[in-house]
Design an enzyme around this catalytic site. Structure first.
Site, PDB file in Angstrom:
ATOM      1  N   LYS A 170       0.848  -1.198   0.000  1.00 11.80           N
ATOM      2  CA  LYS A 170       0.000   0.000   0.000  1.00 11.80           C
ATOM      3  C   LYS A 170       0.880   1.244   0.000  1.00 11.80           C
ATOM      4  CE  LYS A 170      -1.825   2.863   2.815  1.00 11.80           C
ATOM      5  NZ  LYS A 170      -1.905   4.123   2.024  1.00 11.80           N
ATOM      6  N   GLU A 245      11.063   1.042   9.478  1.00 11.29           N
ATOM      7  CA  GLU A 245      11.983   2.102   9.027  1.00 11.29           C
ATOM      8  C   GLU A 245      11.278   3.410   9.325  1.00 11.29           C
ATOM      9  OE1 GLU A 245      14.961   1.786   7.878  1.00 11.29           O
ATOM     10  OE2 GLU A 245      15.146  -0.187   6.942  1.00 11.29           O
ATOM     11  N   CYS A 279      13.690  10.884   5.379  1.00  7.45           N
ATOM     12  CA  CYS A 279      13.873  10.319   6.724  1.00  7.45           C
ATOM     13  C   CYS A 279      15.278  10.597   7.230  1.00  7.45           C
ATOM     14  CB  CYS A 279      13.610   8.822   6.698  1.00  7.45           C
ATOM     15  SG  CYS A 279      14.616   7.972   5.477  1.00  7.45           S
ATOM     16  N   GLU A 379      11.190  15.614  14.420  1.00 11.00           N
ATOM     17  CA  GLU A 379      11.348  15.589  12.970  1.00 11.00           C
ATOM     18  C   GLU A 379      10.420  16.648  12.371  1.00 11.00           C
ATOM     19  OE1 GLU A 379       9.819  12.081  10.878  1.00 11.00           O
ATOM     20  OE2 GLU A 379      11.764  11.973   9.888  1.00 11.00           O
TER      21      GLU A 379
END
Ligand code: NAP
Ligand code: MG
Length: 476
Positions: A170, A245, A279, A379
């Site tokens: 997905k 991850e 990331c 982040e």
């Protein structure tokens, strides 16, 4: 409006409701994709299950041949795939074309890697023959984010298929178009129907139905920590393995003896690639106090020279993925202003003219960021670089390791001992010295320490995530 179908069991599947995909460079709708729910997920998982009985038995050389053909088709269509990736993610065209090349490289690499991926024999005693062999999990579920849709598709699907698993993927609702195109190319390459299914839709519905499905054997997830936790719980409920991850708050650490000619472009590129929505973005600059002023000045100059515009005009910096993402980044900047940090470059949204209704933001440099503030810890996922000065190597290590994340780090020094000491002491899955990133790094094991996740993808290591080891023992 272009209607694009999901790919299930080798067939195109539509749904009554659809999800719109926007071009972040213009804010316009470019396609509608199926809003898959439990019924479509069921179809996809059962197609993968049926295919897996055959695919796992296909000889390794034949599996590898199909994956290599797939790589060739990706290379053939590199420009189209790059164009589509640039359109749906907002990244500059040449970066998107490079992503297509890396996507092909993953399938080539894992085709070769699996051909030399052997078990071992264990010399227990003269009367027993013991050996290990690697076996696929069966049906693997893959949920990926919007920032590198093709590359992440490839890094998770290539090793899974190579090891003999069948997959249901997905993509993120924001950027599902290249994954769908790749699924069609895989069929053209000769991959059996059902071996690779791509279902689109929202995370809370399609994603949750897939990761909670009772007939999957492994989950590979790339995305945020928050969703990663939910997915790990779903895996725990059924005791299946999961690879996570997740995000990062990666530091670039510049020592007094650094070669500034290398460090400046390295630091700038590490935060501006994909508009900081990476990331492994180098979103923190930790700099020795003695070179702080000169480095900040040079980065200010570099940011002032950055060209910004729509993905297809192929400049240095494209838009953020969505209006919501831009608002989120701007709220970090407001908070930083309130915390006494100094915005020394950028800091504003860009609208009108070439920016139109796109989601553009200036490259932003913020000095004197408190390492414990939200901007020093969380982040941001935007072109925002937070600068903090350090006094000595111990303080550099302390700041580098002072967040919940541990994905990658960059170290800039000419001193061999400083370089190696940092590689040992920084808690991150990859530590770079006098460079940052590895141009895609297909061959290099990648993954997080701490809340950046667990398990490894990429490299030969990545194959192991998609296989389990079995020990055979024969008494002679
Ligand atoms: P996200 O919000 O965590 O979404 C990732 C994927 O999970 C999307 O496909 C999303 O679907 C789906 N999802 C959301 N809720 C779900 C649920 N309850 N169950 C199952 N699936 C669900 O992340 P993102 O905004 O797409 O990407 C940004 C994040 O990814 C950042 O944190 C970044 O650091 C991380 N990332 C990590 C790596 C790495 O290799 N470590 C690489 C790239 C990105 P929808 O979006 O369609 O709702
Ligand atoms: Mg999302």
């Amino acid at each position: 409006m272009k209607q694009v179908a999901a790919v299930i069991n080798g067939e195109s599947i539509q749904t009554r409701n659809t999800v719109a995909v926007l071009d972040p460079s213009s804010g316009e709708v470019i396609a509608e994709t199926p809003d898959c729910g439990p019924a479509e997920i069921d179809l996809a998982v059962s197609a993968a299950r049926r295919a897996s009985h055959q695919w796992r038995k296909v000889a390794v050389a034949d599996r590898a041949r199909i994956l290599r053909r797939f790589a060739q088709l990706i290379e053939r269509d590199r420009d189209d795939l790059g164009h589509l990736e640039a359109l749906q993610t907002g990244k500059p065209l040449r970066q998107a074309r490079r992503d297509a090349e890396l996507t092909a490289r993953y399938f080539d690499f894992y085709a070769s890697a699996v051909e030399t991926h052997y078990g071992s024999s264990i010399p227990l005693n003269a009367d027993t023959m013991i050996f290990t062999q690697w076996e696929p999990h069966g049906v693997t579920a893959h949920v990926i984010p919007w920032n590198y849709p093709m590359q992440i598709f490839a890094r998770t699907i290539a090793p899974a298929l190579a090891m003999g698993n069948c997959c249901v993927l997905k993509p993120a609702e924001e950027a599902p178009l290249t994954a769908l195109r790749l699924a069609s190319l895989a069929l053209e390459a000769g991959l059996p129907a059902g071996a690779l299914n791509v279902v689109t839709g929202y995370g809370e519905t399609a994603g949750a139905a897939l990761t909670g499905h009772s007939d999957i054997d492994h989950i590979s997830f790339t995305g945020s920590v928050e969703v990663g936790r939910t997915i790990a719980r779903a895996a725990a409920n059924r005791v299946i393995p999961v690879t996570l991850e997740l995000g990062g708050k990666s530091p670039n650490i510049v020592f007094a003896d650094a070669d500034m000619e290398r460090a400046v472009p390295g630091v700038v590129n590490a935060i501006l690639q994909m508009a900081g929505q990476t990331c492994s973005a180098g979103s923190r600059l930790l700099v020795h106090e003695s070179v702080h002023d000169i480095l900040v000045e040079r980065i200010q100059q570099a940011f002032a020279n950055v060209t910004i515009g729509p993905a297809l005009s192929d400049l240095t910096l494209g838009p953020l993925i969505s209006q919501a993402q831009r608002s989120r980044v701007l709220s970090f900047l407001d908070e930083a202003r309130g915390n006494g940090a100094k915005i020394v470059a950028g800091g504003s949204a860009l609208n009108g003219g070439v920016f139109g209704e796109g989601f553009f933001l200036q490259p932003t440099l913020i000095d004197d960021v408190d390492p414990d503030s939200p901007l020093g810890q969380e982040e941001v996922f935007g072109p925002v670089l937070a600068v903090t000065r350090f006094r000595d190597i111990d303080e550099a290590v302390q700041f580098a390791n002072g967040t919940d994340y541990g994905l990658v780090a960059g170290v800039w020094t000419r001193d061999l001992s400083t370089a190696h000491r940092m590689i040992r002491e920084v808690l991150a899955g990859q530590v770079f010295v006098n460079t940052y990133g590895a141009s895609g790094g297909v061959e290099l094991p990648f993954g997080g320490f701490k809340r950046s996740g667990y398990g490894r993808e990429k490299g030969a290591e990545g194959l192991r995530s998609f296989a389990q080891i079995k020990t055979g023992v024969v008494a002679l």
